[in-house]
Design a protein around this motif. Sequence first.
Motif, PDB file in Angstrom:
ATOM      1  N   LEU A   1     -34.305-134.468 -19.168  1.00  0.00           N
ATOM      2  CA  LEU A   1     -35.013-133.686 -20.184  1.00  0.00           C
ATOM      3  C   LEU A   1     -34.547-132.222 -20.176  1.00  0.00           C
ATOM      4  CD1 LEU A   1     -38.656-135.049 -19.752  1.00  0.00           C
ATOM      5  CD2 LEU A   1     -37.144-135.422 -21.708  1.00  0.00           C
ATOM      6  N   LYS A   2     -34.317-131.690 -18.984  1.00  0.00           N
ATOM      7  CA  LYS A   2     -33.826-130.310 -18.875  1.00  0.00           C
ATOM      8  C   LYS A   2     -32.435-130.197 -19.520  1.00  0.00           C
ATOM      9  CE  LYS A   2     -33.959-126.055 -17.125  1.00  0.00           C
ATOM     10  NZ  LYS A   2     -32.575-125.617 -17.325  1.00  0.00           N
ATOM     11  N   ALA A   3     -31.581-131.194 -19.306  1.00  0.00           N
ATOM     12  CA  ALA A   3     -30.248-131.184 -19.916  1.00  0.00           C
ATOM     13  C   ALA A   3     -30.354-131.208 -21.440  1.00  0.00           C
ATOM     14  CB  ALA A   3     -29.437-132.381 -19.421  1.00  0.00           C
ATOM     15  N   LEU A   4     -31.316-131.976 -21.954  1.00  0.00           N
ATOM     16  CA  LEU A   4     -31.543-132.019 -23.395  1.00  0.00           C
ATOM     17  C   LEU A   4     -31.975-130.652 -23.917  1.00  0.00           C
ATOM     18  CD1 LEU A   4     -31.907-133.430 -26.122  1.00  0.00           C
ATOM     19  CD2 LEU A   4     -34.184-134.161 -25.354  1.00  0.00           C
ATOM     20  N   HIS A   5     -32.898-130.021 -23.229  1.00  0.00           N
ATOM     21  CA  HIS A   5     -33.369-128.703 -23.644  1.00  0.00           C
ATOM     22  C   HIS A   5     -32.237-127.673 -23.605  1.00  0.00           C
ATOM     23  CE1 HIS A   5     -38.010-129.212 -23.032  1.00  0.00           C
ATOM     24  NE2 HIS A   5     -37.490-130.056 -23.898  1.00  0.00           N
ATOM     25  N   ASP A   6     -31.416-127.714 -22.566  1.00  0.00           N
ATOM     26  CA  ASP A   6     -30.297-126.773 -22.459  1.00  0.00           C
ATOM     27  C   ASP A   6     -29.323-126.958 -23.627  1.00  0.00           C
ATOM     28  OD1 ASP A   6     -31.341-125.753 -20.133  1.00  0.00           O
ATOM     29  OD2 ASP A   6     -30.022-126.902 -18.807  1.00  0.00           O
TER      30      ASP A   6
ATOM     31  N   HIS B   1     -40.402-122.852 -28.101  1.00  0.00           N
ATOM     32  CA  HIS B   1     -40.955-124.199 -28.301  1.00  0.00           C
ATOM     33  C   HIS B   1     -40.233-125.237 -27.437  1.00  0.00           C
ATOM     34  CE1 HIS B   1     -43.571-123.058 -31.616  1.00  0.00           C
ATOM     35  NE2 HIS B   1     -42.570-122.345 -32.106  1.00  0.00           N
ATOM     36  N   ILE B   2     -39.067-124.847 -26.884  1.00  0.00           N
ATOM     37  CA  ILE B   2     -38.335-125.739 -25.981  1.00  0.00           C
ATOM     38  C   ILE B   2     -38.801-125.394 -24.571  1.00  0.00           C
ATOM     39  CG2 ILE B   2     -36.058-126.598 -25.311  1.00  0.00           C
ATOM     40  CD1 ILE B   2     -34.961-125.409 -27.888  1.00  0.00           C
ATOM     41  N   ASN B   3     -39.917-125.926 -24.207  1.00  0.00           N
ATOM     42  CA  ASN B   3     -40.648-125.482 -23.017  1.00  0.00           C
ATOM     43  C   ASN B   3     -40.296-126.331 -21.793  1.00  0.00           C
ATOM     44  OD1 ASN B   3     -42.453-124.556 -21.139  1.00  0.00           O
ATOM     45  ND2 ASN B   3     -44.261-124.754 -22.434  1.00  0.00           N
ATOM     46  N   ASP B   4     -39.569-125.715 -20.847  1.00  0.00           N
ATOM     47  CA  ASP B   4     -39.206-126.435 -19.625  1.00  0.00           C
ATOM     48  C   ASP B   4     -40.390-126.597 -18.683  1.00  0.00           C
ATOM     49  OD1 ASP B   4     -36.623-126.666 -20.503  1.00  0.00           O
ATOM     50  OD2 ASP B   4     -35.844-124.992 -19.317  1.00  0.00           O
TER      51      ASP B   4
ATOM     52  N   TYR C   1     -38.771-133.759 -32.455  1.00  0.00           N
ATOM     53  CA  TYR C   1     -39.221-133.101 -33.676  1.00  0.00           C
ATOM     54  C   TYR C   1     -38.411-131.826 -33.940  1.00  0.00           C
ATOM     55  CZ  TYR C   1     -43.351-135.794 -35.087  1.00  0.00           C
ATOM     56  OH  TYR C   1     -44.191-136.766 -35.557  1.00  0.00           O
ATOM     57  N   LEU C   2     -38.203-131.025 -32.914  1.00  0.00           N
ATOM     58  CA  LEU C   2     -37.427-129.798 -33.074  1.00  0.00           C
ATOM     59  C   LEU C   2     -35.997-130.106 -33.501  1.00  0.00           C
ATOM     60  CD1 LEU C   2     -38.655-127.758 -29.975  1.00  0.00           C
ATOM     61  CD2 LEU C   2     -38.998-127.146 -32.367  1.00  0.00           C
ATOM     62  N   LEU C   3     -35.421-131.134 -32.893  1.00  0.00           N
ATOM     63  CA  LEU C   3     -34.052-131.527 -33.226  1.00  0.00           C
ATOM     64  C   LEU C   3     -33.957-131.949 -34.686  1.00  0.00           C
ATOM     65  CD1 LEU C   3     -31.193-132.077 -31.964  1.00  0.00           C
ATOM     66  CD2 LEU C   3     -31.936-134.446 -31.694  1.00  0.00           C
TER      67      LEU C   3
END
Length: 256
Positions: free
Chosen positions: A98-103, A118-121, A142-144
């Motif tokens: 999930l962290k890799a996705l956010h990065d 909104h990309i809250n780690d 949703y953000l994507l």
Amino acid sequence: MFISSLKHSHKILLSFRVLVTDPADFDKLSWDGVDSQQPEVSPEEFMAFFVPMTSSEANINNPKDLPMRIAMNMKLAFFNGVAQEMSTENYVPVRELLKALHDKMRTLLPNRQDLHSHINDETIGYASCASDVIQVLIRSGYLLANYLEAPSRAETTRELIACLEAFNGRFRNGEDNTPLAIPYGLETEHLFVVASIAFVLQKAELCQLDVSNYKFAQLAPYIHQVGHEYERDHFTKIYGDVGAVSNIRELRQMLP
């Protein structure tokens, strides 16, 4: 800057690709040589990768397919390992996914600090069950779909989000011990969660490729204009001036 940052060999390849493409098809150009307008892979098609194959399906008839199959099996083993760790209540590997996705999503929005919030780690660190992980993934999805993807790509992301929401609703509100049907025929809920993250990760990577392909298509007319001279100069630097060559035999002697 976009072109100057490329390696020389990559410039030659891209120049050649533009020169052999009809200008009417410049919008189909891509960095990897694949049609940039190829059809979207649906969640169901993607999830089929995680369904065990029969012995006949696993049979490789073309030896050229072996490297690709090995790479696919290595990816599958990795994601299966993450799902297995979840089943033992070790959520560190899936949090890292999930962290890799956010990065990756942040790199697509370098100047949108309002969306970074909104990309809250922090929520990732609290994920301690499959339902928690799904909630984080739904928000990221949703953000994507709403801010990063082209409308044509966002459709399949929203399809997966709807499936995740339906599954998570049944998962959280279940009042009995009746086993839930796992979407897409996957074996476990943990594998479904990990496969869903893998799908959204791939969609984020496609966003990065779309941005590069768009810039490439925008530059294609200029490359097409100067590409012949660029290719000729490159050829001359490697093999010498062929202007004085009078026959095929002499040309062959110049070439390796």
